[in-house]
Write an enzyme that holds these catalytic residues in place. Sequence first.
Site, PDB file in Angstrom:
ATOM      1  N   ASP A  67     -28.879  53.206 -58.767  1.00  0.00           N
ATOM      2  CA  ASP A  67     -29.613  54.449 -58.205  1.00  0.00           C
ATOM      3  C   ASP A  67     -29.436  55.694 -58.898  1.00  0.00           C
ATOM      4  O   ASP A  67     -28.668  55.751 -59.912  1.00  0.00           O
ATOM      5  CB  ASP A  67     -29.243  54.527 -56.984  1.00  0.00           C
ATOM      6  CG  ASP A  67     -27.544  54.566 -56.652  1.00  0.00           C
ATOM      7  OD1 ASP A  67     -26.870  54.836 -57.891  1.00  0.00           O
ATOM      8  OD2 ASP A  67     -27.005  54.417 -55.579  1.00  0.00           O
ATOM      9  N   ASN A 136     -21.160  54.920 -44.360  1.00  0.00           N
ATOM     10  CA  ASN A 136     -22.024  54.300 -43.311  1.00  0.00           C
ATOM     11  C   ASN A 136     -22.750  52.849 -43.692  1.00  0.00           C
ATOM     12  O   ASN A 136     -23.612  52.482 -42.977  1.00  0.00           O
ATOM     13  CB  ASN A 136     -23.404  55.411 -43.262  1.00  0.00           C
ATOM     14  CG  ASN A 136     -24.020  55.353 -44.504  1.00  0.00           C
ATOM     15  OD1 ASN A 136     -23.791  54.812 -45.449  1.00  0.00           O
ATOM     16  ND2 ASN A 136     -25.092  56.178 -44.519  1.00  0.00           N
ATOM     17  N   HIS A 138     -23.834  51.953 -46.527  1.00  0.00           N
ATOM     18  CA  HIS A 138     -24.994  52.039 -47.598  1.00  0.00           C
ATOM     19  C   HIS A 138     -24.522  51.185 -48.918  1.00  0.00           C
ATOM     20  O   HIS A 138     -23.081  51.151 -49.374  1.00  0.00           O
ATOM     21  CB  HIS A 138     -25.578  53.282 -47.828  1.00  0.00           C
ATOM     22  CG  HIS A 138     -24.793  54.178 -48.751  1.00  0.00           C
ATOM     23  ND1 HIS A 138     -24.629  55.527 -48.522  1.00  0.00           N
ATOM     24  CD2 HIS A 138     -24.093  54.180 -49.847  1.00  0.00           C
ATOM     25  CE1 HIS A 138     -24.229  56.216 -49.314  1.00  0.00           C
ATOM     26  NE2 HIS A 138     -23.699  55.184 -50.209  1.00  0.00           N
ATOM     27  N   GLU A 143     -29.674  53.539 -47.201  1.00  0.00           N
ATOM     28  CA  GLU A 143     -29.263  53.834 -45.984  1.00  0.00           C
ATOM     29  C   GLU A 143     -29.464  53.056 -44.818  1.00  0.00           C
ATOM     30  O   GLU A 143     -30.525  52.189 -44.952  1.00  0.00           O
ATOM     31  CB  GLU A 143     -29.685  55.313 -45.888  1.00  0.00           C
ATOM     32  CG  GLU A 143     -29.273  56.287 -46.867  1.00  0.00           C
ATOM     33  CD  GLU A 143     -28.046  56.882 -47.077  1.00  0.00           C
ATOM     34  OE1 GLU A 143     -27.263  56.117 -46.671  1.00  0.00           O
ATOM     35  OE2 GLU A 143     -27.828  58.038 -47.493  1.00  0.00           O
TER      36      GLU A 143
END
Length: 240
Positions: A67, A136, A138, A143
């Site tokens: 990313d 979270n 990810h 996400e």
Amino acid sequence: MQIQVFDTTRQIASAVSAILLKQIREKPQSVLGFATGSSPVATYQKLIEAHENDGADFSKVTTFNLDEYCDLAQSDPHSYYSFMREQLFEKAGFDYSRVHFLTADTADHESVCRAYRAEIERCGGIDIQLLGIGRNGHIGFNEPSDRFSDGPFMVELAPSTLEANARFFETGKPPRYALTMGIGDIMAAKKILLIATGESKANAIRAMVKGDVTPQCPASVLQTHPDVTVFLDRASARLL
Ligand code: GLP
């Protein structure tokens, strides 16, 4: 999914780097998927040591990073490209002509994403994908959402991710958007190694390993991949 729990980050780095080094010994032209964040840094240090002290040769390895932030030039010190240069590529003798990044400082992100996927396929797919995990759940910058993504795409980062990554920016404000490989790209890797350390990852690790497979915890999809090994310290494994 195979789970290994270690006492120290050093031990995790030794175990993960041993797998990567074996891979490039057996196949010098391997395709490796790399991750940014704190989790893989000690492993990258081990790869640098193997290059400097034991002649490990990364010059034929092709790399794809997971990313990149939008609206940052590659030369920006906060870009993931700069991170990888500093933490690994420059000191371990990678050939930059084989290094691939989602170049996120472009307005035409859709064609960048399409070309990235095509390039992964042209190179024969990813042999080993290294992953961290967000608090979270990810992976990359996928996400929590209502569906699992497929190919690379542009994502608006979750508030908790912006908060977690604020420490890398003097302004305390990371860019709100990023380009990331999709879940489909990650799942297409032949082998996946995921590293997590620290108490702050314990909930995400429990959801990934023991929860339902749901895009609300993107990492949970790894339960359905045939070759995933998870490297944890005791704090991140606490809720298993
Ligand atoms: C970032 C990256 C992820 C990484 C995650 C965890 O958001 N995009 O690929 O896994 O952070 O980072 P850390 O290892 O610093 O906890």
